[in-house]
Design an enzyme around this catalytic site. Structure first.
Site, PDB file in Angstrom:
ATOM      1  N   CYS A 191       0.843  -1.196   0.000  1.00  0.00           N
ATOM      2  CA  CYS A 191       0.000   0.000   0.000  1.00  0.00           C
ATOM      3  C   CYS A 191       0.877   1.244   0.000  1.00  0.00           C
ATOM      4  O   CYS A 191       1.699   1.436   0.905  1.00  0.00           O
ATOM      5  CB  CYS A 191      -0.930  -0.002   1.212  1.00  0.00           C
ATOM      6  SG  CYS A 191      -1.826   1.551   1.413  1.00  0.00           S
TER       7      CYS A 191
ATOM      8  N   CYS B  32       0.447   3.413   3.198  1.00  0.00           N
ATOM      9  CA  CYS B  32       1.091   2.788   4.363  1.00  0.00           C
ATOM     10  C   CYS B  32       2.601   3.014   4.286  1.00  0.00           C
ATOM     11  O   CYS B  32       3.252   3.295   5.308  1.00  0.00           O
ATOM     12  CB  CYS B  32       0.757   1.305   4.445  1.00  0.00           C
ATOM     13  SG  CYS B  32      -0.907   0.953   5.096  1.00  0.00           S
TER      14      CYS B  32
ATOM     15  N   ASP C 199      -0.125  16.702  -1.632  1.00  0.00           N
ATOM     16  CA  ASP C 199      -0.361  15.838  -2.787  1.00  0.00           C
ATOM     17  C   ASP C 199       0.739  16.075  -3.825  1.00  0.00           C
ATOM     18  O   ASP C 199       1.127  17.206  -4.089  1.00  0.00           O
ATOM     19  CB  ASP C 199      -1.743  16.134  -3.391  1.00  0.00           C
ATOM     20  CG  ASP C 199      -2.207  15.022  -4.310  1.00  0.00           C
ATOM     21  OD1 ASP C 199      -3.156  14.310  -3.944  1.00  0.00           O
ATOM     22  OD2 ASP C 199      -1.613  14.856  -5.405  1.00  0.00           O
TER      23      ASP C 199
ATOM     24  N   HIS D  48      -4.697   1.040   8.211  1.00  0.00           N
ATOM     25  CA  HIS D  48      -5.172   0.868   6.840  1.00  0.00           C
ATOM     26  C   HIS D  48      -6.681   0.614   6.825  1.00  0.00           C
ATOM     27  O   HIS D  48      -7.149  -0.412   7.305  1.00  0.00           O
ATOM     28  CB  HIS D  48      -4.437  -0.291   6.159  1.00  0.00           C
ATOM     29  CG  HIS D  48      -4.832  -0.458   4.719  1.00  0.00           C
ATOM     30  ND1 HIS D  48      -4.144   0.155   3.692  1.00  0.00           N
ATOM     31  CD2 HIS D  48      -5.859  -1.120   4.147  1.00  0.00           C
ATOM     32  CE1 HIS D  48      -4.737  -0.145   2.548  1.00  0.00           C
ATOM     33  NE2 HIS D  48      -5.779  -0.920   2.798  1.00  0.00           N
TER      34      HIS D  48
ATOM     35  N   ASN E 281     -12.601  10.156  -2.488  1.00  0.00           N
ATOM     36  CA  ASN E 281     -13.058   9.381  -3.630  1.00  0.00           C
ATOM     37  C   ASN E 281     -13.209   7.927  -3.206  1.00  0.00           C
ATOM     38  O   ASN E 281     -12.411   7.417  -2.413  1.00  0.00           O
ATOM     39  CB  ASN E 281     -12.060   9.494  -4.783  1.00  0.00           C
ATOM     40  CG  ASN E 281     -11.982  10.906  -5.335  1.00  0.00           C
ATOM     41  OD1 ASN E 281     -12.985  11.608  -5.383  1.00  0.00           O
ATOM     42  ND2 ASN E 281     -10.795  11.316  -5.743  1.00  0.00           N
TER      43      ASN E 281
ATOM     44  N   HIS F  98      -6.290   3.219   0.131  1.00  0.00           N
ATOM     45  CA  HIS F  98      -6.133   3.507   1.569  1.00  0.00           C
ATOM     46  C   HIS F  98      -6.889   4.818   1.746  1.00  0.00           C
ATOM     47  O   HIS F  98      -6.513   5.828   1.125  1.00  0.00           O
ATOM     48  CB  HIS F  98      -4.638   3.647   1.904  1.00  0.00           C
ATOM     49  CG  HIS F  98      -4.316   3.965   3.338  1.00  0.00           C
ATOM     50  ND1 HIS F  98      -3.360   3.256   4.066  1.00  0.00           N
ATOM     51  CD2 HIS F  98      -4.778   4.918   4.167  1.00  0.00           C
ATOM     52  CE1 HIS F  98      -3.264   3.766   5.281  1.00  0.00           C
ATOM     53  NE2 HIS F  98      -4.108   4.783   5.370  1.00  0.00           N
TER      54      HIS F  98
ATOM     55  N   HIS G  55      -8.355   8.269   2.088  1.00  0.00           N
ATOM     56  CA  HIS G  55      -7.664   9.552   2.216  1.00  0.00           C
ATOM     57  C   HIS G  55      -8.649  10.670   1.926  1.00  0.00           C
ATOM     58  O   HIS G  55      -9.531  10.535   1.089  1.00  0.00           O
ATOM     59  CB  HIS G  55      -6.455   9.633   1.276  1.00  0.00           C
ATOM     60  CG  HIS G  55      -6.748   9.255  -0.136  1.00  0.00           C
ATOM     61  ND1 HIS G  55      -6.869   7.931  -0.526  1.00  0.00           N
ATOM     62  CD2 HIS G  55      -6.968   9.995  -1.247  1.00  0.00           C
ATOM     63  CE1 HIS G  55      -7.147   7.894  -1.823  1.00  0.00           C
ATOM     64  NE2 HIS G  55      -7.221   9.125  -2.285  1.00  0.00           N
TER      65      HIS G  55
ATOM     66  N   HIS H  22      -8.875  14.478   0.655  1.00  0.00           N
ATOM     67  CA  HIS H  22      -8.201  15.584  -0.020  1.00  0.00           C
ATOM     68  C   HIS H  22      -8.638  16.884   0.648  1.00  0.00           C
ATOM     69  O   HIS H  22      -9.844  17.088   0.873  1.00  0.00           O
ATOM     70  CB  HIS H  22      -8.620  15.662  -1.487  1.00  0.00           C
ATOM     71  CG  HIS H  22      -8.276  14.466  -2.313  1.00  0.00           C
ATOM     72  ND1 HIS H  22      -7.216  14.450  -3.202  1.00  0.00           N
ATOM     73  CD2 HIS H  22      -8.839  13.234  -2.409  1.00  0.00           C
ATOM     74  CE1 HIS H  22      -7.172  13.263  -3.813  1.00  0.00           C
ATOM     75  NE2 HIS H  22      -8.146  12.511  -3.343  1.00  0.00           N
TER      76      HIS H  22
HETATM   77  P1  5GP Z   1      -7.400   9.436  -5.353  1.00  0.00           P
HETATM   78  O1  5GP Z   1      -7.358   9.586  -6.842  1.00  0.00           O
HETATM   79  O2  5GP Z   1      -7.162   7.994  -4.934  1.00  0.00           O
HETATM   80  O3  5GP Z   1      -8.577  10.044  -4.681  1.00  0.00           O
HETATM   81  O4  5GP Z   1      -6.185  10.292  -4.818  1.00  0.00           O
HETATM   82  C1  5GP Z   1      -4.886   9.822  -4.752  1.00  0.00           C
HETATM   83  C2  5GP Z   1      -4.003  11.034  -4.653  1.00  0.00           C
HETATM   84  O5  5GP Z   1      -2.716  10.604  -4.257  1.00  0.00           O
HETATM   85  C3  5GP Z   1      -3.844  11.773  -5.979  1.00  0.00           C
HETATM   86  O6  5GP Z   1      -4.278  13.117  -5.830  1.00  0.00           O
HETATM   87  C4  5GP Z   1      -2.356  11.665  -6.269  1.00  0.00           C
HETATM   88  O7  5GP Z   1      -1.817  12.825  -6.840  1.00  0.00           O
HETATM   89  C5  5GP Z   1      -1.767  11.385  -4.899  1.00  0.00           C
HETATM   90  N1  5GP Z   1      -0.544  10.616  -4.928  1.00  0.00           N
HETATM   91  C6  5GP Z   1      -0.311   9.470  -5.655  1.00  0.00           C
HETATM   92  N2  5GP Z   1       0.919   9.018  -5.414  1.00  0.00           N
HETATM   93  C7  5GP Z   1       1.485   9.877  -4.525  1.00  0.00           C
HETATM   94  C8  5GP Z   1       2.770   9.933  -3.890  1.00  0.00           C
HETATM   95  O8  5GP Z   1       3.643   9.091  -4.088  1.00  0.00           O
HETATM   96  N3  5GP Z   1       3.001  10.967  -3.039  1.00  0.00           N
HETATM   97  C9  5GP Z   1       2.051  11.930  -2.795  1.00  0.00           C
HETATM   98  N4  5GP Z   1       2.399  12.911  -1.950  1.00  0.00           N
HETATM   99  N5  5GP Z   1       0.837  11.912  -3.366  1.00  0.00           N
HETATM  100  C10 5GP Z   1       0.555  10.900  -4.210  1.00  0.00           C
HETATM  101 ZN    ZN Z   2      -2.513   1.405   3.563  1.00  0.00          ZN
END
Ligand code: 5GP
Ligand code: ZN
Length: 112
Positions: free
Chosen positions: A3, A6, A29, A45, A85, A96, A98, A100
């Site tokens: 993950c 994680c 992000d 998690h 999301n 995992h 999250h 925003h």
């Molecule tokens: P989701 O699309 O799952 O709602 O959001 C995942 C978020 O994680 C995205 O906005 C993406 O830019 C961010 N993200 C993906 N990989 C990484 C990373 O390695 N580091 C950071 N800081 N953000 C990440």
């Molecule tokens: Zn996780």
């Protein structure tokens, strides 16, 4: 379990930390969608908002206690948006949970 978040929480993958407490971790992000865009994750998690249970709900509540502190830290006094999301149609890319936090400008009224 493999993950990404994680691994970020453990420090195995570097991140730009914004806030941390016993229950949650917040970091910028990597691909910001607003002038200020950070993520808040629980240290345990939980796959998504669709997986929240009576047992894990207090951890999610701790995240919502942290969010105003994080927003203050980031100077978001004029307001911000909190988004999570969920699943395929919600375009959740990291499994995992999250939240925003987006701000730093007047955001679009269109959310879908
Ligand atoms: P989701 O699309 O799952 O709602 O959001 C995942 C978020 O994680 C995205 O906005 C993406 O830019 C961010 N993200 C993906 N990989 C990484 C990373 O390695 N580091 C950071 N800081 N953000 C990440
Ligand atoms: Zn996780």
């Amino acid at each position: 379990m493999d993950c990404l978040f994680c691994a970020i929480i453990k420090g195995d993958i570097p991140s730009k930390k914004v806030y941390e407490d016993e229950y949650c971790y917040s970091f910028m992000d990597i691909n910001p969608q607003a002038p200020i865009h950070c993520l808040v994750v629980p240290k345990v998690h939980i796959a998504s908002a669709d997986e929240i249970t009576a047992e894990s709900a207090p951890i999610v509540a701790k995240i919502f206690e942290a969010i105003p502190k994080i927003a203050a830290e980031l100077g978001l006094a004029d307001g911000y948006r909190v988004i999570t999301n969920v699943g395929e149609n919600g375009c959740q890319s990291v499994k995992h949970i999250h939240f925003h936090i987006l701000g730093g400008k007047k955001l679009s009224e269109n959310m879908g």
